[in-house]
Design a protein around this motif. Structure first.
Motif, PDB file in Angstrom:
ATOM      1  N   ALA A 121      11.325  38.858  -4.851  1.00 41.61           N
ATOM      2  CA  ALA A 121      10.936  39.679  -3.702  1.00 41.61           C
ATOM      3  C   ALA A 121       9.504  40.180  -3.860  1.00 41.61           C
ATOM      4  CB  ALA A 121      11.899  40.857  -3.549  1.00 41.61           C
ATOM      5  N   ILE A 122       9.131  40.534  -5.085  1.00 44.67           N
ATOM      6  CA  ILE A 122       7.770  41.008  -5.357  1.00 44.67           C
ATOM      7  C   ILE A 122       6.764  39.875  -5.221  1.00 44.67           C
ATOM      8  CG2 ILE A 122       6.251  41.826  -7.212  1.00 44.67           C
ATOM      9  CD1 ILE A 122       8.500  43.647  -8.095  1.00 44.67           C
ATOM     10  N   HIS A 123       7.079  38.712  -5.769  1.00 44.90           N
ATOM     11  CA  HIS A 123       6.161  37.566  -5.656  1.00 44.90           C
ATOM     12  C   HIS A 123       5.874  37.247  -4.188  1.00 44.90           C
ATOM     13  CE1 HIS A 123       7.789  35.969  -9.769  1.00 44.90           C
ATOM     14  NE2 HIS A 123       6.974  36.995  -9.911  1.00 44.90           N
ATOM     15  N   ILE A 124       6.928  37.216  -3.382  1.00 40.75           N
ATOM     16  CA  ILE A 124       6.760  36.876  -1.967  1.00 40.75           C
ATOM     17  C   ILE A 124       5.945  37.947  -1.255  1.00 40.75           C
ATOM     18  CG2 ILE A 124       7.970  36.385   0.193  1.00 40.75           C
ATOM     19  CD1 ILE A 124      10.400  35.547  -1.648  1.00 40.75           C
ATOM     20  N   ALA A 125       6.237  39.211  -1.548  1.00 41.25           N
ATOM     21  CA  ALA A 125       5.485  40.311  -0.932  1.00 41.25           C
ATOM     22  C   ALA A 125       4.005  40.238  -1.299  1.00 41.25           C
ATOM     23  CB  ALA A 125       6.076  41.653  -1.364  1.00 41.25           C
ATOM     24  N   LYS A 126       3.710  39.882  -2.532  1.00 36.90           N
ATOM     25  CA  LYS A 126       2.305  39.760  -2.949  1.00 36.90           C
ATOM     26  C   LYS A 126       1.608  38.626  -2.204  1.00 36.90           C
ATOM     27  CE  LYS A 126       2.533  41.693  -7.634  1.00 36.90           C
ATOM     28  NZ  LYS A 126       2.381  41.394  -9.087  1.00 36.90           N
ATOM     29  N   GLY A 127       2.299  37.495  -2.073  1.00 35.97           N
ATOM     30  CA  GLY A 127       1.698  36.364  -1.376  1.00 35.97           C
ATOM     31  C   GLY A 127       1.453  36.658   0.091  1.00 35.97           C
ATOM     32  N   VAL A 128       2.460  37.209   0.766  1.00 35.72           N
ATOM     33  CA  VAL A 128       2.314  37.527   2.189  1.00 35.72           C
ATOM     34  C   VAL A 128       1.276  38.637   2.382  1.00 35.72           C
ATOM     35  CG1 VAL A 128       3.490  38.317   4.278  1.00 35.72           C
ATOM     36  CG2 VAL A 128       4.668  36.786   2.689  1.00 35.72           C
ATOM     37  N   GLY A 129       1.312  39.630   1.499  1.00 37.86           N
ATOM     38  CA  GLY A 129       0.334  40.713   1.590  1.00 37.86           C
ATOM     39  C   GLY A 129      -1.089  40.218   1.440  1.00 37.86           C
ATOM     40  N   PHE A 130      -1.279  39.224   0.575  1.00 40.29           N
ATOM     41  CA  PHE A 130      -2.625  38.671   0.350  1.00 40.29           C
ATOM     42  C   PHE A 130      -3.187  38.039   1.617  1.00 40.29           C
ATOM     43  CE2 PHE A 130      -5.367  35.089  -0.944  1.00 40.29           C
ATOM     44  CZ  PHE A 130      -6.365  35.790  -1.606  1.00 40.29           C
ATOM     45  N   ILE A 131      -2.378  37.238   2.327  1.00 32.85           N
ATOM     46  CA  ILE A 131      -2.909  36.593   3.533  1.00 32.85           C
ATOM     47  C   ILE A 131      -3.098  37.611   4.659  1.00 32.85           C
ATOM     48  CG2 ILE A 131      -1.919  34.363   2.889  1.00 32.85           C
ATOM     49  CD1 ILE A 131       0.196  34.758   5.066  1.00 32.85           C
ATOM     50  N   HIS A 132      -2.287  38.657   4.661  1.00 31.83           N
ATOM     51  CA  HIS A 132      -2.448  39.691   5.681  1.00 31.83           C
ATOM     52  C   HIS A 132      -3.748  40.466   5.477  1.00 31.83           C
ATOM     53  CE1 HIS A 132       2.099  40.074   6.894  1.00 31.83           C
ATOM     54  NE2 HIS A 132       1.586  38.887   7.150  1.00 31.83           N
ATOM     55  N   GLU A 133      -4.200  40.549   4.237  1.00 29.59           N
ATOM     56  CA  GLU A 133      -5.404  41.323   3.936  1.00 29.59           C
ATOM     57  C   GLU A 133      -6.682  40.511   4.083  1.00 29.59           C
ATOM     58  OE1 GLU A 133      -4.626  42.778   0.042  1.00 29.59           O
ATOM     59  OE2 GLU A 133      -3.160  44.268   0.717  1.00 29.59           O
ATOM     60  N   SER A 134      -6.572  39.241   4.431  1.00 25.99           N
ATOM     61  CA  SER A 134      -7.779  38.443   4.660  1.00 25.99           C
ATOM     62  C   SER A 134      -8.459  38.918   5.942  1.00 25.99           C
ATOM     63  CB  SER A 134      -7.429  36.955   4.761  1.00 25.99           C
ATOM     64  OG  SER A 134      -6.581  36.719   5.874  1.00 25.99           O
ATOM     65  N   ASP A 135      -9.667  38.485   6.175  1.00 23.72           N
ATOM     66  CA  ASP A 135     -10.432  38.953   7.326  1.00 23.72           C
ATOM     67  C   ASP A 135     -10.919  37.749   8.155  1.00 23.72           C
ATOM     68  OD1 ASP A 135     -11.754  40.548   9.123  1.00 23.72           O
ATOM     69  OD2 ASP A 135     -13.527  40.836   7.844  1.00 23.72           O
ATOM     70  N   PRO A 136     -10.341  37.531   9.356  1.00 20.95           N
ATOM     71  CA  PRO A 136      -9.236  38.297   9.958  1.00 20.95           C
ATOM     72  C   PRO A 136      -7.902  37.969   9.283  1.00 20.95           C
ATOM     73  CG  PRO A 136      -9.795  36.433  11.343  1.00 20.95           C
ATOM     74  CD  PRO A 136     -10.803  36.452  10.246  1.00 20.95           C
ATOM     75  N   SER A 137      -6.901  38.802   9.550  1.00 21.93           N
ATOM     76  CA  SER A 137      -5.591  38.620   8.936  1.00 21.93           C
ATOM     77  C   SER A 137      -4.980  37.275   9.319  1.00 21.93           C
ATOM     78  CB  SER A 137      -4.638  39.737   9.368  1.00 21.93           C
ATOM     79  OG  SER A 137      -5.097  40.981   8.917  1.00 21.93           O
ATOM     80  N   ILE A 138      -4.269  36.686   8.354  1.00 20.73           N
ATOM     81  CA  ILE A 138      -3.533  35.448   8.618  1.00 20.73           C
ATOM     82  C   ILE A 138      -2.053  35.794   8.722  1.00 20.73           C
ATOM     83  CG2 ILE A 138      -2.809  33.230   7.629  1.00 20.73           C
ATOM     84  CD1 ILE A 138      -5.587  33.064   6.340  1.00 20.73           C
ATOM     85  N   VAL A 139      -1.409  35.281   9.760  1.00 23.99           N
ATOM     86  CA  VAL A 139       0.032  35.468   9.945  1.00 23.99           C
ATOM     87  C   VAL A 139       0.709  34.129   9.639  1.00 23.99           C
ATOM     88  CG1 VAL A 139       1.857  36.213  11.509  1.00 23.99           C
ATOM     89  CG2 VAL A 139      -0.450  37.164  11.742  1.00 23.99           C
ATOM     90  N   HIS A 140       1.643  34.129   8.711  1.00 23.65           N
ATOM     91  CA  HIS A 140       2.284  32.882   8.274  1.00 23.65           C
ATOM     92  C   HIS A 140       3.174  32.299   9.379  1.00 23.65           C
ATOM     93  CE1 HIS A 140       5.059  30.234   6.095  1.00 23.65           C
ATOM     94  NE2 HIS A 140       4.154  30.183   5.129  1.00 23.65           N
ATOM     95  N   ARG A 141       3.948  33.139  10.038  1.00 21.88           N
ATOM     96  CA  ARG A 141       4.832  32.804  11.161  1.00 21.88           C
ATOM     97  C   ARG A 141       6.080  31.997  10.776  1.00 21.88           C
ATOM     98  NH1 ARG A 141       2.337  30.754  16.617  1.00 21.88           N
ATOM     99  NH2 ARG A 141       1.701  28.961  15.374  1.00 21.88           N
ATOM    100  N   ASP A 142       6.237  31.659   9.512  1.00 20.82           N
ATOM    101  CA  ASP A 142       7.438  30.906   9.137  1.00 20.82           C
ATOM    102  C   ASP A 142       7.908  31.294   7.737  1.00 20.82           C
ATOM    103  OD1 ASP A 142       9.472  29.193   9.814  1.00 20.82           O
ATOM    104  OD2 ASP A 142       8.423  27.366   9.199  1.00 20.82           O
TER     105      ASP A 142
END
Length: 344
Positions: A121-142
């Motif tokens: 759960a932590i690994h996934i949260a870190k990965g998703v959080g990383f793309i959300h913090e890019s500029d502009p934010s990236i949304v994985h959608r899947d």
């Protein structure tokens, strides 16, 4: 970015042999390849039908998104690209020998331990959080268990960026039924909270090992089944019954389920962001758990108690001022200390 020769990839996969396929999707297949230097890689290639149609949008998009990001330990690593005989892009990524989280949860006979579920759960949260913090934010959608891969060290990584888009890009809503945010109905509704909803579904799946949509169950939806149980305080009924849980894990399980319910809130503003989720996971759920007291630590503890009371030890050992004597289990047996304290 490195460009691989198509012939090298054909040799690495025995001519893209069906025996080398390790995954399939709507866009094509993933093959396990062994390069001439001995390294194992995953090679993602369009299906023959899509190759002929020239529909390479998902792999083109995945390459675009991944190449724009700095490497991150919780995201799949893009090693390079190639092109098939139709000119369609082929992706070469690191090979993840332990497959997908979906396979581990639903096809493995051995259930994951609770600590490993929290770690994933932590690994996934870190990965998703990383793309959300890019500029502009990236949304994985899947975000889903089939798009979480596990490496040789049992570290989870977010993969398959075929549907990912930047938050300022408009596109037709997309995702996987069961994980998809019901509020994401138009392009203007896209936000990072779309991924948070999917992450909440994935948390329920990770905790329960129940399929997200299971037609043999009632209700079929994991969200419709689990959220009412959480709201009624019957949270332990959501947990995978195959896992033996020590008593001390109950608090962390309940906290994690409450957070999952928040992620699934119909009101987007009430959903936590990924940094908040990660903070809860790391500070509360992974707080050190008290270990059983070692017998070797008892003399040291008793010494501290005696020092605080300015007591003296007598009996089988010579009298010494406790304030000036350093105790060890070899010179002052625990049994003798206990007997001496009892007699005083």
């Amino acid at each position: 970015m490195k460009e691989f020769d198509l012939q090298e990839l054909e040799v690495a996969t025995d001519g893209f042999s069906p025996s080398r396929i390790v995954g399939k999707g709507s866009h094509g297949s993933v093959y396990r390849g062994i390069l001439k230097d001995g390294n194992h890689v995953a090679i993602k290639k369009q299906s023959l039908g899509l190759q002929k149609l020239g529909d390479n949008t998902k792999l083109e998009n995945e390459a675009r998104i991944l190449s724009s990001l700095h490497p991150h330990p919780c995201l799949i690593n893009l090693l390079g690209i190639s092109y098939d005989s139709f000119g369609n892009k082929i992706l070469v990524t690191e090979y993840m020998p332990n497959g997908t989280l979906h396979e581990i949860l639903h096809l493995s006979a051995m259930p994951l331990s609770w600590p490993k579920r929290v770690e994933f759960a932590i690994h996934i949260a870190k990965g998703v959080g990383f793309i959300h913090e890019s500029d502009p934010s990236i949304v994985h959608r899947d975000i889903k268990s089939a798009n979480v891969l596990v490496d040789k060290n049992w570290k989870a990584k977010v993969a398959d960026f075929g549907l990912a888009i930047r938050e300022d890009e408009l596109n037709v809503p997309a995702g996987t039924i069961g994980y998809l945010d019901p509020g994401y109905t138009t392009p203007c509704k896209l936000s990072t909270k779309t991924d948070v909803f999917s992450y909440g579904v994935l948390l329920l799946e990770l905790i329960s090992s129940r399929k997200v949509i299971d037609v043999v169950e009632s209700p079929a939806s994991i969200v419709e089944w689990a959220v009412p149980l959480i709201q009624k305080g019957r949270m332990m009924e959501v947990v995978d019954k195959r896992v033996v849980l020590p008593q001390y894990t109950r608090r962390s399980i309940k906290q994690l389920l409450r957070m999952a319910a928040r992620c699934l809130s119909p009101t987007e503003a009430l959903r936590p962001c990924m940094p908040q989720i990660l903070a809860i996971l790391e500070s509360s759920i992974l707080s050190p758990v008290p270990r059983p007291l070692s017998i070797n630590l008892i003399p040291e503890i008793i010494l501290k108690i005696l020092k605080s009371k300015k007591m003296r030890i007598s009996g089988t050992c010579e009298d010494h001022d406790i304030r000036s004597k350093k105790m060890s289990k070899h010179t002052l047996p625990v049994r003798e200390i206990l007997i001496d304290l009892t007699l005083k």
